[in-house]
Structure formats: structure tokens, C-alpha cells
Design a protein around this motif. Sequence first.
Motif, PDB file in Angstrom:
ATOM      1  N   ARG A  90      73.460  79.844 -13.324  1.00 54.88           N
ATOM      2  CA  ARG A  90      74.052  79.722 -12.263  1.00 54.88           C
ATOM      3  C   ARG A  90      75.377  80.657 -12.419  1.00 54.88           C
ATOM      4  N   GLN A  91      76.193  80.635 -11.331  1.00 55.16           N
ATOM      5  CA  GLN A  91      77.308  81.546 -11.389  1.00 55.16           C
ATOM      6  C   GLN A  91      78.464  81.295 -12.346  1.00 55.16           C
ATOM      7  N   ASP A  92      78.399  80.098 -12.626  1.00 55.96           N
ATOM      8  CA  ASP A  92      79.440  79.776 -13.729  1.00 55.96           C
ATOM      9  C   ASP A  92      79.051  80.511 -15.153  1.00 55.96           C
ATOM     10  N   ASP A  93      77.553  80.345 -15.353  1.00 54.36           N
ATOM     11  CA  ASP A  93      76.999  80.685 -16.516  1.00 54.36           C
ATOM     12  C   ASP A  93      77.031  82.200 -16.766  1.00 54.36           C
TER      13      ASP A  93
ATOM     14  N   GLN B  66      79.548  84.007 -15.857  1.00 51.24           N
ATOM     15  CA  GLN B  66      81.183  84.612 -16.026  1.00 51.24           C
ATOM     16  C   GLN B  66      81.416  84.569 -17.415  1.00 51.24           C
ATOM     17  N   ASP B  67      82.104  85.504 -17.911  1.00 52.71           N
ATOM     18  CA  ASP B  67      82.507  85.691 -19.101  1.00 52.71           C
ATOM     19  C   ASP B  67      83.271  84.465 -19.871  1.00 52.71           C
ATOM     20  N   THR B  68      82.756  83.868 -20.727  1.00 54.69           N
ATOM     21  CA  THR B  68      83.152  82.654 -21.302  1.00 54.69           C
ATOM     22  C   THR B  68      83.851  82.894 -22.726  1.00 54.69           C
TER      23      THR B  68
END
Length: 85
Positions: free
Chosen positions: A72-75, A77-79
Motif C-alpha cells: 500500500r502507499q503507507d508501506d 513511505q519511509d518509516t
Amino acid sequence: MSNQPHSVPHFPPFRKLWKPAVATGAGGTTLVIWFEEIIAFATDFIGVILLAIMGGLICLFDNIIFKSRIPRQDDLQDTSKGVKK
């Protein structure tokens, strides 16, 4: 009572096919072979159609089952911003 013979009602396809069958010399056997070939062609045609339908259903089932594995888009992103090194 009338002495005139009664005409036996025939199915329209049989009216068209009995003369060519008699002309080939085999009579009823030719009709049986022709119908057998028509039925064999129909089963092959139906098989190809069902193969395409089953392939589509398998692809649809594959998309539904494995959709959770698509990132997904959230996955994406830089975490690592909040993680200490």
C-alpha cells in the motif's frame, strides 16, 4: 374418408438434409455421421469458451486472494524516521 395420403410432418433441418444424404449413397448413416461431426464441433467450441471463462475466473480469484500482498502507499513511505540508530 379420403384416400389421399397424409403427409408426415418433418423437422425443417431434416427436409434440407435428406436429399444430400441420399445423393451420397449412404442414406441415414450419412446423417448420423454429419450429426456426430456437428456435435463434436459443438463440444470443442464449448470447451474453448469454458476454458476462457475458467481462465478469467482463476485470474479474478488470484487478484482477490493475493491483493493483500500488494504494498500500500503507507508501506512505501519511509518509516525509519522515528527509529533510533
